[in-house]
Design a protein around this motif. Structure first.
Motif, PDB file in Angstrom:
ATOM      1  N   UNK A  49      41.355  44.676  41.905  1.00 20.56           N
ATOM      2  CA  UNK A  49      39.916  44.590  41.699  1.00 20.56           C
ATOM      3  C   UNK A  49      39.569  43.886  40.404  1.00 20.56           C
ATOM      4  N   UNK A  50      40.297  44.164  39.363  1.00 20.60           N
ATOM      5  CA  UNK A  50      40.071  43.480  38.084  1.00 20.60           C
ATOM      6  C   UNK A  50      40.359  41.989  38.201  1.00 20.60           C
ATOM      7  N   UNK A  51      41.426  41.648  38.902  1.00 21.18           N
ATOM      8  CA  UNK A  51      41.757  40.245  39.134  1.00 21.18           C
ATOM      9  C   UNK A  51      40.654  39.573  39.948  1.00 21.18           C
ATOM     10  N   UNK A  52      40.262  40.232  41.017  1.00 25.22           N
ATOM     11  CA  UNK A  52      39.292  39.669  41.956  1.00 25.22           C
ATOM     12  C   UNK A  52      37.898  39.545  41.345  1.00 25.22           C
ATOM     13  N   UNK A  53      37.471  40.539  40.586  1.00 23.99           N
ATOM     14  CA  UNK A  53      36.105  40.555  40.055  1.00 23.99           C
ATOM     15  C   UNK A  53      35.993  40.009  38.642  1.00 23.99           C
ATOM     16  N   UNK A  54      36.982  40.273  37.806  1.00 25.49           N
ATOM     17  CA  UNK A  54      36.864  39.949  36.382  1.00 25.49           C
ATOM     18  C   UNK A  54      37.813  38.839  35.923  1.00 25.49           C
ATOM     19  N   UNK A  55      38.574  38.251  36.852  1.00 26.33           N
ATOM     20  CA  UNK A  55      39.551  37.205  36.514  1.00 26.33           C
ATOM     21  C   UNK A  55      40.585  37.680  35.491  1.00 26.33           C
ATOM     22  N   UNK A  89      32.836  47.097  40.177  1.00 24.81           N
ATOM     23  CA  UNK A  89      33.263  46.417  41.405  1.00 24.81           C
ATOM     24  C   UNK A  89      32.099  46.291  42.387  1.00 24.81           C
ATOM     25  N   UNK A  90      31.172  47.236  42.363  1.00 27.96           N
ATOM     26  CA  UNK A  90      30.020  47.215  43.269  1.00 27.96           C
ATOM     27  C   UNK A  90      28.855  46.402  42.702  1.00 27.96           C
ATOM     28  N   UNK A  91      28.925  45.998  41.448  1.00 24.26           N
ATOM     29  CA  UNK A  91      27.859  45.239  40.795  1.00 24.26           C
ATOM     30  C   UNK A  91      27.863  43.802  41.326  1.00 24.26           C
ATOM     31  N   UNK A  92      26.716  43.332  41.862  1.00 21.78           N
ATOM     32  CA  UNK A  92      26.672  41.966  42.408  1.00 21.78           C
ATOM     33  C   UNK A  92      26.886  40.885  41.353  1.00 21.78           C
ATOM     34  N   UNK A  93      26.790  41.242  40.094  1.00 23.32           N
ATOM     35  CA  UNK A  93      27.040  40.282  39.010  1.00 23.32           C
ATOM     36  C   UNK A  93      28.496  39.802  39.041  1.00 23.32           C
ATOM     37  N   UNK A  94      29.395  40.672  39.500  1.00 23.05           N
ATOM     38  CA  UNK A  94      30.816  40.345  39.538  1.00 23.05           C
ATOM     39  C   UNK A  94      31.196  39.969  40.974  1.00 23.05           C
ATOM     40  N   UNK A  95      31.115  38.696  41.252  1.00 17.83           N
ATOM     41  CA  UNK A  95      31.344  38.176  42.603  1.00 17.83           C
ATOM     42  C   UNK A  95      32.854  38.090  42.856  1.00 17.83           C
ATOM     43  N   UNK A  96      33.306  38.585  44.012  1.00 17.15           N
ATOM     44  CA  UNK A  96      34.734  38.469  44.330  1.00 17.15           C
ATOM     45  C   UNK A  96      35.167  37.006  44.427  1.00 17.15           C
ATOM     46  N   UNK A  97      36.410  36.730  44.137  1.00 17.56           N
ATOM     47  CA  UNK A  97      36.957  35.367  44.189  1.00 17.56           C
ATOM     48  C   UNK A  97      36.689  34.708  45.543  1.00 17.56           C
ATOM     49  N   UNK A  98      36.797  35.459  46.619  1.00 21.37           N
ATOM     50  CA  UNK A  98      36.655  34.884  47.967  1.00 21.37           C
ATOM     51  C   UNK A  98      35.244  34.383  48.235  1.00 21.37           C
TER      52      UNK A  98
END
Length: 189
Positions: free
Chosen positions: A107-113, A177-186
């Motif tokens: 999740x950290x990788x996906x959302x926060x790089x 992880x649920x915050x729309x500010x942090x968009x998943x990589x996909x």
């Protein structure tokens, strides 16, 4: 080491020499990895002050190679020896904790790089297994211990009181992880 002894008590384990040896080896290897992580981060200052640390003496690449090829694999083997000696319930709890930890890091990788590092400090990174060893595994063992002896709940609460910062950080990251500010990589353009 003290936390491992308390956990063993909570799980009702007899303290055999093999288990104490495995805990001692793991603690030594994990500690060495932490020391070398710190020395790599301080390399410039150590070179400027002519401090002869392991990293200053042998270099960053030799240190990283030594940790990746020798110390970290031995650390993992020592941890495996500890977990195996806790019995089937302990192994299941440790595996469940590892899956939860892996989900957090993904999740950290996906959302926060963020990336996971073994020893070389980098921006936007976390140290491999730091939160597994300090949060996920102890909590898994203590929750398992509650099923054996409800008084283990007191140890679990004490753990939360003594080490709240890391737990708060994990909870804050999961909430983001649920915050729309942090968009998943996909979903990034």
């Amino acid at each position: 080491m003290l936390a491992a002894l308390v956990t063993a008590r909570a799980l009702g384990m007899a303290l055999h020499a093999e288990w104490v040896l495995a805990v001692g080896c793991w603690a030594l290897l994990y500690g060495l990895r932490g020391i070398l992580w710190h020395q790599i981060g301080d390399l410039g200052a150590d070179q400027s002050s002519r401090t002869h640390t392991f990293v200053a003496r042998y270099g960053k690449s030799v240190t990283i190679g030594t940790v990746h090829c020798l110390l970290f694999p031995l650390e993992l083997c020592a941890m495996a020896a500890i977990v195996i000696q806790t019995g089937p319930g302990g192994v299941a709890a440790a595996c469940a904790a590892l899956l939860l930890y892996a989900g957090l890091e993904y999740g950290r990788y996906d959302r926060f790089d963020m990336s996971v590092i073994v020893v070389e400090p980098r921006p936007r990174s976390s140290v491999a297994l730091l939160e597994y060893y300090g949060v996920f595994l102890p909590l898994a063992f203590l929750v398992l211990g509650i099923f054996r002896d409800w008084e283990t709940l007191a140890i679990l609460l004490l753990h939360g009181l003594l080490f709240p910062a890391r737990c708060r950080q994990i909870c804050a990251d999961i909430a983001k992880f649920a915050d729309p500010q942090y968009v998943p990589r996909s979903r990034r353009v």
